[in-house]
Enzyme design. Structure first.
Site: not given
Length: 389
Positions: A292, A340
């Site tokens: 991320h 995700d």
């Protein structure tokens, strides 16, 4: 006081001369006419130095976005100062929505979904081809609901909250099969997660699982879709248009499609975890659903959702795949599961289609988009106009 010519200012700031005059029109710089008879303008050196120090992206009119809604840092996520992990465990999506919209805590009733609005949403989305994604249906339904609402231009906070409640209630009910909607209307309760579940999965709903996902994804600071929402709100677009602008940004493959990419990666990894990893590494790609830009060692949203999945026996096969991938990764190098990946695992565990994660994200993030719109409505209009060099 020392003054600089237009050319000198341009060189000092590293921009074109035309941009210097754009800064004047935006209120960044003040020009004064030359007194030596030559053409052009002069600029106070101390004012130019101040612009150079703070950067040309800053505007006197307050173009920077300051939000009280969400804080990210130290691998944590907080809504109005409340840890999102605790909120996902103790509050419904409806309650978290009101926390973000108004700052008020407390349980909330299910969001309303008038039958005529649900019928409208179903009618307009029924005209879409079979190839249309669930999120395509969401976009069309949002536009239709806005067109049918004569009071959509009331931007007072109370009116926006009522609009958002009905918008979200209608969306989740319109996506669900009519038979499922009928069953839900006769059952106790009717929260967002329970109402949305039949549109996504043929399996029975694990209590609270989708509610937790909706809470975890409700807001995430100034993500690209949220910035799009705030820009629309700065022009005083009504809430339906704000959500439509955000959905447009969400449609980009670098944003909303991320969970679909993670879904396909896990599908390959279920057959051969190492092979699926090797194939993407050989292509020079990152592993979908891992790492991320903000978090360093863990995504708190993924940590919560994956922990909930580990409690469900039916999720054990896909969690074994996730663990097989994790065994070959190093969190110290930023190789940790993100939201995700967690959505993709949820989708695999319960037989959801590949675009279900994007739909969950869109419904959840509508809460944040509306919250940011409410904040932006309180700011001067048209303030979010970046400068062009």
């Amino acid at each position: 006081m020392a003054y600089l010519s237009t050319g000198e200012v341009a060189r000092r700031l590293g921009v074109k001369p035309e941009t210097v005059y754009a800064y004047v029109s935006r209120g960044l710089l003040t020009s004064v006419p030359r007194r030596d008879g030559r053409r052009g303008s002069l600029f106070a050196e101390d004012e130019v130095a101040a612009v150079a120090e703070r950067g040309p992206h800053r505007r006197r009119s307050g173009g920077d976005i300051h939000t009280e809604l969400t804080r990210l840092g130290d691998d944590g996520l907080f809504y109005r100062g409340r840890d999102v992990a605790g909120l996902a465990a103790t509050m419904t999506p409806e309650a978290v929505a009101h926390l973000l919209w108004t700052g008020e805590e407390g349980e909330r009733s299910p969001f309303p979904a008038p039958a005529e609005r649900v019928a409208l949403a179903r009618a307009v989305t029924s005209a879409l081809p079979d190839s249309a994604r669930l999120t395509d249906r969401v976009r069309v339904a949002v536009v239709a609901m806005g067109a049918a609402d004569p009071l959509r231009f009331d931007l007072s906070t109370g009116a926006v909250v009522r609009t958002a409640e009905q918008l979200m209630g209608v969306l989740v009910d319109a996506l669900a099969p009519p038979s499922a909607l009928s069953a839900l209307s006769n059952a106790a309760g009717g929260g967002l997660g329970r109402r949305l579940w039949p549109a996504l999965s043929p399996y029975p709903e694990p209590p609270g699982l989708l509610d937790a996902a909706l809470v975890l994804l409700a807001d995430h600071g100034l993500a690209v879709s949220t910035v799009a929402a705030r820009v629309a709100a700065s022009a005083r677009a009504h809430p339906y248009a704000v959500v439509s602008a955000a959905l447009g940004a969400l449609d980009g493959h670098y944003h909303g499609a991320a969970s679909g990419l993670a879904y396909r990666f896990l599908a390959d990894a279920r057959r051969d975890p190492v092979g699926a990893m090797s194939e993407r590494m050989r292509a020079g790609e990152g592993l979908p659903g891992f790492g991320h830009r903000i978090y360093r060692r863990r995504d708190p949203r993924a940590s919560v959702l994956l922990a909930l999945l580990r409690e469900r026996p039916e999720a054990a096969p896909i969690m074994a795949t996730v663990d097989a991938v994790l065994d070959n990764l190093d969190p110290d190098r930023g190789q940790f599961p993100n939201a995700d990946l967690a959505l993709a695992a949820l989708m695999h565990a319960y037989g959801m289609p590949a675009d279900a994660g994007e739909t969950i994200f869109a419904v959840a993030r509508t809460v944040g988009w509306v919250a940011h719109a409410i904040e932006e409505y309180a700011e001067p209009p048209l303030r979010l106009r970046p400068l062009a060099d």
